[in-house]
Design an enzyme around this catalytic site. Structure first.
Site, PDB file in Angstrom:
ATOM      1  N   SER A 172     -12.003  -1.118   1.824  1.00 18.73           N
ATOM      2  CA  SER A 172     -11.211  -1.421   3.024  1.00 18.73           C
ATOM      3  C   SER A 172     -10.658  -0.126   3.610  1.00 18.73           C
ATOM      4  O   SER A 172      -9.920   0.592   2.940  1.00 18.73           O
ATOM      5  CB  SER A 172     -10.057  -2.358   2.671  1.00 18.73           C
ATOM      6  N   GLU A 219      -6.292   3.519   5.367  1.00 21.45           N
ATOM      7  CA  GLU A 219      -5.904   3.543   3.951  1.00 21.45           C
ATOM      8  C   GLU A 219      -6.277   4.850   3.257  1.00 21.45           C
ATOM      9  O   GLU A 219      -5.469   5.400   2.513  1.00 21.45           O
ATOM     10  CB  GLU A 219      -6.545   2.367   3.198  1.00 21.45           C
ATOM     11  N   ARG A 225       0.812  -1.220   0.000  1.00 18.32           N
ATOM     12  CA  ARG A 225       0.000   0.000   0.000  1.00 18.32           C
ATOM     13  C   ARG A 225       0.845   1.270   0.000  1.00 18.32           C
ATOM     14  O   ARG A 225       0.402   2.319   0.473  1.00 18.32           O
ATOM     15  CB  ARG A 225      -0.981   0.015   1.189  1.00 18.32           C
TER      16      ARG A 225
END
EC number: 1.3.1.98
Length: 341
Positions: A231, A327, A161
Site C-alpha cells: 500500500s 506511506e 501509521r
C-alpha cells in the site's frame, strides 16, 4: 563519486540505486559497534530491514546497515503468551510461527512485507488489527546514549501509521527487538471486508489467516515479478461532517467510523474512482487490481514513482478534496526527504 554497492535487491520496488557502503549486522553488539561511530561522526546512515517501505530517488551517499538478527523466544502465564522477537525476523514468517504453535492474534496481519524491526515504526496494520493492539514493548538502540532501552506500548505513542520512532526518535533510534503479548482467550476481528462472511462463533485463526493470504495474494503483486511497496498511500482520516458531505456527493464512498468520531476513508477506493486504476505514467503505474499499490513496470526510477504518486495525490484532491499521504520513506542522496520530483 562512486557508489559501489547496489541496493536493487534490497528494495521491493526494485529501483536501481547504490550506496557508498553496505554492512550487515546479526547481533545487537554488532549494531552498536557499527551504528554508534557513524552517528557520532554525522555520516549519512540508513538502517534497512526488508526494504519494503522505501523509495530510493538517488544513490545514497552513506552507509546502509542491514539488520539480520534472528531469534524468537516465548514465555507465558495464565492469560497471555509473551514473545520476544529479534528485529531481523521476517514478519509473515512470525505470523506463521505463532499459528503453527497455537498462538492466535496475528492472523489479520498475514503477508505484510518487511521485518519485525520495521513493524513498530509505522504501526503496521491490516483488516482491523494494528501492531499496537498486540505490542507489549519495543527495545531500541538509543544513538545518543549508546544504550539499549525499552519502551512500553504506551510510551511508543502509536497512532494510525505513526509512532514515536517517526516522531521524537526519528533518526535517533534503531529498533533491536519487539515484545508481543497475545491473549490466550482469542477474539476474532472480522469487521473488514472479506472477513465479514465468517461467523464469530465458528471461525478459527487459521481460517482468517488463509482468507487474508488469499485476498492479499489476489490483489497485491509479487514484488519479485512487479516491483512495489504494498500500500503506497495511507487511508485518510476526515471529520464526520466532512464524510457526510462527501457521502452526499458519492453515495458509495467507503468509510470506517473511528473511536473518536472521525471516519477513515479507503484510499484505494478514492484512487479507483478518480479514474486512476491501471493508470500508467512512464515506467510506473497504478496497479490494475489494487489501486492503492504503485508498481514498477520495468525500469522505473524512484523519480518515476514519485512523479506518479504526486499525480495520484493531485487527482484525488481535485475530485474529492481529500489529501492523500504516502506511506513509504523517500530516500535521497543524503537521507530521508519529502515526496518530490
Amino acid at each position: 563519486m562512486s557508489f559501489p554497492y547496489s541496493l536493487k535487491s534490497f528494495n521491493t520496488f526494485g529501483v536501481t540505486q547504490s550506496c557508498l557502503s553496505l554492512i550487515e549486522v546479526r547481533s545487537k553488539a554488532e549494531l552498536q559497534a557499527i551504528c554508534l561511530p557513524l552517528y557520532q561522526s554525522k555520516q549519512p546512515m540508513l538502517v534497512l530491514g526488508g526494504g519494503s517501505n522505501i523509495v530510493f530517488t538517488d544513490d545514497f551517499n552513506g552507509t546502509v546497515v542491514r539488520v539480520l538478527s534472528k531469534g524468537i523466544s516465548v514465555t507465558e502465564d495464565v492469560s497471555y503468551f509473551y514473545l520476544e522477537i529479534e528485529a531481523g525476523e521476517n514478519w509473515h514468517e512470525l505470523v506463521e510461527f505463532t499459528l503453527n504453535n497455537h498462538m492466535a492474534g496475528l492472523e489479520n496481519l498475514a503477508l505484510i512485507p518487511g521485518t519485525v524491526g520495521a513493524a513498530p515504526i509505522q504501526n503496521i496494520g491490516a483488516y482491523g488489527v494494528e501492531l499496537c493492539d498486540i505490542c507489549h514493548w519495543v527495545e531500541y538502540l538509543d544513538l545518543d546514549s549508546g544504550l539499549l532501552l525499552r519502551l512500553s506500548v504506551d510510551e511508543c505513542e502509536f497512532s494510525y501509521r505513526e509512532s514515536i520512532f517517526k516522531g521524537r526518535l526519528r533518526d535517533k533510534a534503531v529498533i533491536t527487538a519487539v515484545g508481543l503479548r497475545l491473549p490466550k482467550t482469542w477474539q476474532p476481528r472480522l469487521a473488514y471486508g472479506p472477513l465479514q462472511s465468517f461467523a464469530a462463533d465458528t471461525v478459527t485463526p487459521r481460517d482468517i489467516f488463509e482468507r487474508v493470504c488469499e485476498v492479499r495474494s489476489e490483489k497485491l503483486p509479487d514484488p519479485h515479478i512487479l516491483g512495489n511497496a504494498g500500500s503506497f498511500f495511507k487511508n485518510p482520516i476526515i471529520s464526520a461532517a466532512a464524510y457526510v458531505e462527501l457521502a452526499q456527493r458519492f453515495p458509495n464512498i467507503v468509510g470506517y467510523a473511528q473511536a473518536n468520531g472521525d471516519v477513515k476513508l479507503a484510499a484505494g477506493w478514492l484512487i479507483e474512482h478518480a479514474g486512476l486504476k491501471g493508470f500508467v505514467l512512464g515506467n510506473a503505474g497504478v496497479h490494475a487490481k489494487q489501486a492503492l499499490v504503485l508498481v514498477n513496470l520495468g525500469n522505473a526510477t524512484g523519480q518515476d514513482i514519485c512523479r506518479l504518486a504526486l499525480h495520484v495525490i493531485a487527482r484525488v484532491h481535485d475530485v474529492f478534496g481529500v489529501m492523500l499521504e504516502a506511506e513509504p520513506r523517500i530516500m535521497g542522496l543524503n537521507g530521508e526527504t519529502s515526496l518530490h520530483v
